[in-house]
Design a protein around this motif. Structure first.
Motif, PDB file in Angstrom:
ATOM      1  N   PRO A   1      51.829  26.724  35.050  1.00  0.00           N
ATOM      2  CA  PRO A   1      52.031  27.716  33.999  1.00  0.00           C
ATOM      3  C   PRO A   1      50.377  28.362  33.970  1.00  0.00           C
ATOM      4  O   PRO A   1      49.407  27.904  34.001  1.00  0.00           O
ATOM      5  N   LEU A   2      50.531  29.833  33.650  1.00  0.00           N
ATOM      6  CA  LEU A   2      49.494  30.678  33.793  1.00  0.00           C
ATOM      7  C   LEU A   2      48.341  30.120  32.678  1.00  0.00           C
ATOM      8  O   LEU A   2      47.131  30.085  33.040  1.00  0.00           O
ATOM      9  N   ARG A   3      49.023  29.803  31.647  1.00  0.00           N
ATOM     10  CA  ARG A   3      47.865  29.130  30.465  1.00  0.00           C
ATOM     11  C   ARG A   3      47.106  28.043  30.945  1.00  0.00           C
ATOM     12  O   ARG A   3      46.147  27.771  30.292  1.00  0.00           O
ATOM     13  N   GLU A   4      47.465  27.622  31.926  1.00  0.00           N
ATOM     14  CA  GLU A   4      46.728  26.168  32.486  1.00  0.00           C
ATOM     15  C   GLU A   4      45.631  26.555  33.418  1.00  0.00           C
ATOM     16  O   GLU A   4      44.872  25.561  33.547  1.00  0.00           O
ATOM     17  N   LEU A   5      45.653  27.703  33.756  1.00  0.00           N
ATOM     18  CA  LEU A   5      44.867  28.039  35.006  1.00  0.00           C
ATOM     19  C   LEU A   5      43.503  29.000  34.716  1.00  0.00           C
ATOM     20  O   LEU A   5      43.615  29.765  33.518  1.00  0.00           O
ATOM     21  N   ASP A   6      42.270  28.466  34.878  1.00  0.00           N
ATOM     22  CA  ASP A   6      41.292  29.471  34.933  1.00  0.00           C
ATOM     23  C   ASP A   6      41.176  30.460  36.157  1.00  0.00           C
ATOM     24  O   ASP A   6      40.836  31.493  36.197  1.00  0.00           O
ATOM     25  N   ALA A   7      41.389  29.859  37.222  1.00  0.00           N
ATOM     26  CA  ALA A   7      41.638  30.434  38.534  1.00  0.00           C
ATOM     27  C   ALA A   7      42.312  29.926  39.604  1.00  0.00           C
ATOM     28  O   ALA A   7      42.717  28.464  39.378  1.00  0.00           O
ATOM     29  N   VAL A   8      42.390  30.356  40.790  1.00  0.00           N
ATOM     30  CA  VAL A   8      43.073  30.050  41.866  1.00  0.00           C
ATOM     31  C   VAL A   8      42.344  30.237  43.144  1.00  0.00           C
ATOM     32  O   VAL A   8      41.924  31.520  43.297  1.00  0.00           O
ATOM     33  N   ALA A   9      42.219  29.497  43.972  1.00  0.00           N
ATOM     34  CA  ALA A   9      41.460  29.466  45.263  1.00  0.00           C
ATOM     35  C   ALA A   9      42.528  29.501  46.530  1.00  0.00           C
ATOM     36  O   ALA A   9      43.482  28.309  46.323  1.00  0.00           O
ATOM     37  N   LEU A  10      42.796  30.401  47.247  1.00  0.00           N
ATOM     38  CA  LEU A  10      43.684  30.281  48.301  1.00  0.00           C
ATOM     39  C   LEU A  10      42.728  30.306  49.621  1.00  0.00           C
ATOM     40  O   LEU A  10      41.700  31.095  50.078  1.00  0.00           O
ATOM     41  N   LEU A  11      42.565  29.132  50.544  1.00  0.00           N
ATOM     42  CA  LEU A  11      41.629  28.847  51.574  1.00  0.00           C
ATOM     43  C   LEU A  11      42.399  28.593  52.789  1.00  0.00           C
ATOM     44  O   LEU A  11      43.304  27.822  52.770  1.00  0.00           O
ATOM     45  N   SER A  12      41.815  29.159  54.072  1.00  0.00           N
ATOM     46  CA  SER A  12      42.327  28.635  55.169  1.00  0.00           C
ATOM     47  C   SER A  12      41.274  27.456  55.511  1.00  0.00           C
ATOM     48  O   SER A  12      40.386  27.117  54.710  1.00  0.00           O
ATOM     49  N   ASP A  13      41.759  26.617  56.426  1.00  0.00           N
ATOM     50  CA  ASP A  13      41.239  25.207  56.698  1.00  0.00           C
ATOM     51  C   ASP A  13      39.544  25.768  56.999  1.00  0.00           C
ATOM     52  O   ASP A  13      38.907  24.797  56.932  1.00  0.00           O
ATOM     53  N   GLY A  14      39.401  26.912  57.755  1.00  0.00           N
ATOM     54  CA  GLY A  14      38.174  27.077  57.937  1.00  0.00           C
ATOM     55  C   GLY A  14      37.275  27.557  56.985  1.00  0.00           C
ATOM     56  O   GLY A  14      35.986  27.481  56.751  1.00  0.00           O
ATOM     57  N   ALA A  15      37.836  27.998  55.779  1.00  0.00           N
ATOM     58  CA  ALA A  15      37.074  28.086  54.472  1.00  0.00           C
ATOM     59  C   ALA A  15      36.805  26.810  53.492  1.00  0.00           C
ATOM     60  O   ALA A  15      36.020  26.606  52.824  1.00  0.00           O
ATOM     61  N   SER A  16      37.797  26.030  53.746  1.00  0.00           N
ATOM     62  CA  SER A  16      38.038  24.781  52.816  1.00  0.00           C
ATOM     63  C   SER A  16      36.968  23.634  53.411  1.00  0.00           C
ATOM     64  O   SER A  16      36.709  22.706  52.695  1.00  0.00           O
ATOM     65  N   ARG A  17      36.418  23.730  54.678  1.00  0.00           N
ATOM     66  CA  ARG A  17      35.690  22.713  55.308  1.00  0.00           C
ATOM     67  C   ARG A  17      34.598  21.876  54.715  1.00  0.00           C
ATOM     68  O   ARG A  17      34.273  20.993  55.016  1.00  0.00           O
ATOM     69  N   LEU A  18      33.669  22.684  53.799  1.00  0.00           N
ATOM     70  CA  LEU A  18      32.641  22.210  53.099  1.00  0.00           C
ATOM     71  C   LEU A  18      32.975  21.191  52.036  1.00  0.00           C
ATOM     72  O   LEU A  18      32.448  20.058  52.290  1.00  0.00           O
ATOM     73  N   ALA A  19      34.238  21.199  51.894  1.00  0.00           N
ATOM     74  CA  ALA A  19      34.723  20.041  50.810  1.00  0.00           C
ATOM     75  C   ALA A  19      35.585  19.010  51.562  1.00  0.00           C
ATOM     76  O   ALA A  19      35.395  18.046  51.436  1.00  0.00           O
ATOM     77  N   ASP A  20      36.562  19.370  52.391  1.00  0.00           N
ATOM     78  CA  ASP A  20      37.372  18.697  52.931  1.00  0.00           C
ATOM     79  C   ASP A  20      37.384  18.008  54.349  1.00  0.00           C
ATOM     80  O   ASP A  20      37.933  17.060  54.628  1.00  0.00           O
ATOM     81  N   ARG A  21      36.382  18.513  54.944  1.00  0.00           N
ATOM     82  CA  ARG A  21      36.046  18.060  56.328  1.00  0.00           C
ATOM     83  C   ARG A  21      34.756  17.736  56.649  1.00  0.00           C
ATOM     84  O   ARG A  21      34.456  16.656  57.063  1.00  0.00           O
TER      85      ARG A  21
END
Length: 161
Positions: A85-105
């Motif tokens: 539900p939109l009311r539960e969101l402050d924001a959304v990030a859509l990331l390729s794995d090259g952009a998420s690597r600081l956190a997940d890799r």
């Protein structure tokens, strides 16, 4: 969601929810017989990567394998889908794995920290920080990976904007 993408839901007053499709990583884990490190760009690394890509071909867009959006439209039917539900969101990030690597890799920041970078400075800053870290380990010895730098795409959407 398919393959090498990450969706991070920035939820009001809660920990972020990270949604990934781990099927490619699961296949790679089954295929890799050796955890031996070799420098990115070295002959050994190139040969191992070439062999992996060839072996992955039989798992791409196949049951029991992993799914990517390509020339097979039926791959879309294998995507992970959901809603919040939109009311539960402050924001959304859509990331390729090259952009998420600081956190997940690379494990250099938490998901809340990554969201804070996006909130404060946007995708350009996140990708610049990622490139800086990759450049500090050009041979991929500290953070083993297939290539020195992966394509990096980030989209940040805030409900308050």
């Amino acid at each position: 969601m398919l393959s090498d993408a990450v969706v991070v839901l920035d939820l009001a007053d809660r920990e972020p929810v990270v949604i990934t499709d781990d099927r490619l990583a699961e296949v790679i884990a089954r295929l890799d017989e050796s955890a031996e490190l070799s420098a990115v760009g070295s002959r050994e690394h190139t040969e191992r990567l070439r062999s992996r890509v060839e072996r992955l071909g039989s798992y791409r867009n196949q049951p029991g394998g992993f799914w990517v959006a390509s020339t097979k439209p039926e791959a879309a039917g294998e995507a992970f889908a959901g809603s919040t539900p939109l009311r539960e969101l402050d924001a959304v990030a859509l990331l390729s794995d090259g952009a998420s690597r600081l956190a997940d890799r690379f494990d250099l920041m938490s998901w809340p920290e990554l969201l804070a970078v996006l909130r404060k400075a946007g995708p350009t800053e996140l990708i610049a920080r990622t490139r800086e870290v990759e450049a500090s380990d050009p041979n991929g010895m500290r953070w083993p990976r297939g290539k020195a730098s992966d394509d990096a795409t980030a989209v940040w959407w805030s409900t308050g904007d």
